[in-house]
Design a protein around this motif. Structure first.
Motif, PDB file in Angstrom:
ATOM      1  N   ASP A   1       0.565  -1.443   0.091  1.00  0.00           N
ATOM      2  CA  ASP A   1      -0.095  -0.123  -0.239  1.00  0.00           C
ATOM      3  C   ASP A   1       0.900   1.270   0.159  1.00  0.00           C
ATOM      4  OD1 ASP A   1      -2.140  -1.937   0.128  1.00  0.00           O
ATOM      5  OD2 ASP A   1      -2.891  -1.683   2.146  1.00  0.00           O
ATOM      6  N   GLY A   2       2.243   0.689  -0.411  1.00  0.00           N
ATOM      7  CA  GLY A   2       2.975   2.222   0.641  1.00  0.00           C
ATOM      8  C   GLY A   2       3.376   2.514  -0.826  1.00  0.00           C
ATOM      9  N   PHE A   3       3.927   2.146  -1.965  1.00  0.00           N
ATOM     10  CA  PHE A   3       4.083   2.276  -3.085  1.00  0.00           C
ATOM     11  C   PHE A   3       3.442   2.436  -4.641  1.00  0.00           C
ATOM     12  CE2 PHE A   3       6.461  -0.504  -0.247  1.00  0.00           C
ATOM     13  CZ  PHE A   3       7.613   0.559   0.017  1.00  0.00           C
ATOM     14  N   ASP A   4       3.899   2.772  -4.782  1.00  0.00           N
ATOM     15  CA  ASP A   4       3.117   3.282  -6.786  1.00  0.00           C
ATOM     16  C   ASP A   4       2.782   2.116  -7.534  1.00  0.00           C
ATOM     17  OD1 ASP A   4       2.824   5.843  -6.544  1.00  0.00           O
ATOM     18  OD2 ASP A   4       5.494   6.292  -6.142  1.00  0.00           O
ATOM     19  N   ALA A   5       3.819   1.294  -7.374  1.00  0.00           N
ATOM     20  CA  ALA A   5       3.704   0.243  -8.018  1.00  0.00           C
ATOM     21  C   ALA A   5       4.601  -1.245  -7.311  1.00  0.00           C
ATOM     22  CB  ALA A   5       4.103  -0.014  -9.637  1.00  0.00           C
ATOM     23  N   VAL A   6       4.627  -2.662  -7.705  1.00  0.00           N
ATOM     24  CA  VAL A   6       4.827  -3.708  -7.144  1.00  0.00           C
ATOM     25  C   VAL A   6       5.548  -4.355  -8.676  1.00  0.00           C
ATOM     26  CG1 VAL A   6       4.446  -5.451  -5.954  1.00  0.00           C
ATOM     27  CG2 VAL A   6       3.259  -3.804  -5.540  1.00  0.00           C
ATOM     28  N   VAL A   7       6.541  -4.638  -8.006  1.00  0.00           N
ATOM     29  CA  VAL A   7       7.368  -5.212  -9.213  1.00  0.00           C
ATOM     30  C   VAL A   7       7.619  -6.638  -9.184  1.00  0.00           C
ATOM     31  CG1 VAL A   7       9.826  -5.536 -10.787  1.00  0.00           C
ATOM     32  CG2 VAL A   7       8.356  -3.168  -9.834  1.00  0.00           C
ATOM     33  N   VAL A   8       7.300  -7.514  -9.661  1.00  0.00           N
ATOM     34  CA  VAL A   8       7.424  -8.659  -9.441  1.00  0.00           C
ATOM     35  C   VAL A   8       8.791  -9.231 -10.320  1.00  0.00           C
ATOM     36  CG1 VAL A   8       6.497 -11.636  -9.020  1.00  0.00           C
ATOM     37  CG2 VAL A   8       5.131  -9.548  -8.440  1.00  0.00           C
ATOM     38  N   ARG A   9       9.827 -10.015  -9.362  1.00  0.00           N
ATOM     39  CA  ARG A   9      10.683 -10.421 -10.193  1.00  0.00           C
ATOM     40  C   ARG A   9      11.041 -12.240 -10.120  1.00  0.00           C
ATOM     41  NH1 ARG A   9      11.225 -11.081 -13.282  1.00  0.00           N
ATOM     42  NH2 ARG A   9      13.583 -11.440 -14.005  1.00  0.00           N
ATOM     43  N   ASN A  10      12.387 -12.564  -8.937  1.00  0.00           N
ATOM     44  CA  ASN A  10      12.054 -13.916  -9.488  1.00  0.00           C
ATOM     45  C   ASN A  10      11.709 -13.556  -7.738  1.00  0.00           C
ATOM     46  OD1 ASN A  10      14.197 -14.188 -11.558  1.00  0.00           O
ATOM     47  ND2 ASN A  10      15.549 -13.537 -10.386  1.00  0.00           N
ATOM     48  N   SER A  11      10.419 -14.238  -7.989  1.00  0.00           N
ATOM     49  CA  SER A  11      10.045 -14.888  -6.576  1.00  0.00           C
ATOM     50  C   SER A  11      10.077 -15.736  -6.346  1.00  0.00           C
ATOM     51  CB  SER A  11       8.227 -14.098  -6.448  1.00  0.00           C
ATOM     52  OG  SER A  11       7.915 -13.938  -7.210  1.00  0.00           O
ATOM     53  N   GLY A  12       9.873 -16.874  -6.799  1.00  0.00           N
ATOM     54  CA  GLY A  12      10.712 -17.928  -6.614  1.00  0.00           C
ATOM     55  C   GLY A  12       8.958 -19.314  -7.318  1.00  0.00           C
ATOM     56  N   PRO A  13       8.676 -20.217  -7.613  1.00  0.00           N
ATOM     57  CA  PRO A  13       7.479 -20.843  -7.868  1.00  0.00           C
ATOM     58  C   PRO A  13       6.345 -21.417  -6.904  1.00  0.00           C
ATOM     59  CG  PRO A  13       9.419 -22.529  -8.243  1.00  0.00           C
ATOM     60  CD  PRO A  13      10.299 -21.287  -7.455  1.00  0.00           C
ATOM     61  N   VAL A  14       5.158 -20.506  -7.238  1.00  0.00           N
ATOM     62  CA  VAL A  14       3.849 -20.010  -6.331  1.00  0.00           C
ATOM     63  C   VAL A  14       3.460 -20.887  -5.949  1.00  0.00           C
ATOM     64  CG1 VAL A  14       3.875 -17.596  -7.192  1.00  0.00           C
ATOM     65  CG2 VAL A  14       2.436 -19.478  -8.091  1.00  0.00           C
ATOM     66  N   ILE A  15       3.784 -21.889  -6.234  1.00  0.00           N
ATOM     67  CA  ILE A  15       3.604 -23.760  -5.670  1.00  0.00           C
ATOM     68  C   ILE A  15       4.200 -23.708  -3.836  1.00  0.00           C
ATOM     69  CG2 ILE A  15       5.091 -24.829  -5.980  1.00  0.00           C
ATOM     70  CD1 ILE A  15       3.169 -26.687  -7.350  1.00  0.00           C
ATOM     71  N   GLY A  16       4.972 -22.846  -3.643  1.00  0.00           N
ATOM     72  CA  GLY A  16       5.219 -22.962  -2.480  1.00  0.00           C
ATOM     73  C   GLY A  16       4.104 -22.287  -1.964  1.00  0.00           C
ATOM     74  N   TYR A  17       3.760 -21.137  -2.199  1.00  0.00           N
ATOM     75  CA  TYR A  17       3.106 -20.164  -1.524  1.00  0.00           C
ATOM     76  C   TYR A  17       1.915 -19.701  -1.957  1.00  0.00           C
ATOM     77  CZ  TYR A  17       5.754 -17.037  -3.895  1.00  0.00           C
ATOM     78  OH  TYR A  17       6.402 -16.091  -4.955  1.00  0.00           O
ATOM     79  N   GLN A  18       1.303 -20.455  -2.791  1.00  0.00           N
ATOM     80  CA  GLN A  18       0.484 -20.532  -3.692  1.00  0.00           C
ATOM     81  C   GLN A  18      -0.685 -19.917  -3.004  1.00  0.00           C
ATOM     82  OE1 GLN A  18      -0.385 -21.813  -6.468  1.00  0.00           O
ATOM     83  NE2 GLN A  18      -1.673 -20.469  -6.947  1.00  0.00           N
TER      84      GLN A  18
END
Length: 274
Positions: free
Chosen positions: A52-69
């Protein structure tokens, strides 16, 4: 003077990637982004609480989301509810939305490794010595199995995809920022898929890659088109990575790496102004 845009850069710096180091890539890119933006870096599990404190979120090397779906879905829901800008935008049709696109592209006749997800469709696959069975929500070869045809009837349909195992000559990846091609890399040895070298694409190669970039309809973002060179010489799509594609920037010349960083910054500026 107006304040500089604030970016929340999401990366799992400690992710144990096989054969590569995510953190080196993100250290390089965040150093370049800081020249143009106010930037903070966080782990993917913290993104929903901090964004919420930012103008945008940049998703880069966040790993496989299957581990935190569950947490990933909560992040997407919160971002949509609050109108938070996320880069890559959340309406991607490739890996961001799971592997359904492989089924859709197969049905539409695109040059993709033939893919089915129902036992009654197995007859649609070409004959092969063995078949790849992979989770629909998988990544990084997690859960990948190779089975003979006679064992495919009981693999848990609904949650998995089945493809013929292609005896390909090599794998090649095409990297784009927005709709602009940046570079290509390939693995000459199929047994060492992460030992990549620069690849000079032909006009036909680029036309192949661009058809999937256009199909995905993302106006902004980083995408990687993964393909294999089939025995007959044609390219077949392996994956359309539009969530957090690793870029293998350590495998390209310095000039290419700097050109990519400039394209990334320019893309983010256009994204924030859109």
């Amino acid at each position: 003077m107006s304040p500089r845009p604030r970016l929340l850069y999401v990366s799992d710096l400690a992710y144990p990637a096989r054969g590569r180091r995510y953190c080196d890539e993100d250290i390089h890119l965040t150093a370049r982004l800081r020249e143009s933006f106010d930037l903070a870096l966080c782990h993917p599990l913290d993104a929903a609480a901090l964004m919420d404190g930012f103008d945008a979120v940049v998703v880069r090397n966040s790993g496989p989301v299957i581990g935190y779906q569950k947490e990933y879905e909560a992040f997407r829901e919160r971002a949509r509810a609050r109108g938070t800008r996320v880069y890559n935008p959340l309406h991607g049709r490739g890996d961001m939305a799971g592997k359904q696109y492989l089924l859709d592209l197969t049905a539409a006749g695109h040059p993709v490794i033939p893919t089915v997800d129902r036992p009654e469709d197995l007859h649609l696959l070409p004959e092969a010595p063995s078949y790849a069975v992979k989770p629909k929500a998988g990544a990084d070869s997690i859960g990948l199995r190779f089975l003979p045809y006679e064992e495919l009837d009981a693999v848990g349909y609904g949650e998995v995809l089945v493809q013929p195992r292609v005896d390909f000559r090599y794998e090649v990846s095409f990297y784009f920022v927005d709709d602009l091609f940046q570079y290509a890399l390939y693995a000459p040895d199929p047994e060492r898929r992460w030992v990549l070298e620069p690849y000079e694409p032909t006009a036909d190669d680029l036309a192949f890659a661009r058809r999937f970039i256009e199909w995905n309809t993302l106006d902004h973002g980083i995408q990687r088109v993964d393909a294999c060179r089939a025995p007959g010489g044609e390219l077949l799509l392996v994956e359309l990575e539009d969530l957090n594609p690793y870029l293998s920037l350590d495998r390209v010349p310095e000039e290419t790496r700097e050109r990519f960083a400039r394209a990334f910054v320019d893309s983010l500026r256009r994204f924030l102004e859109a």
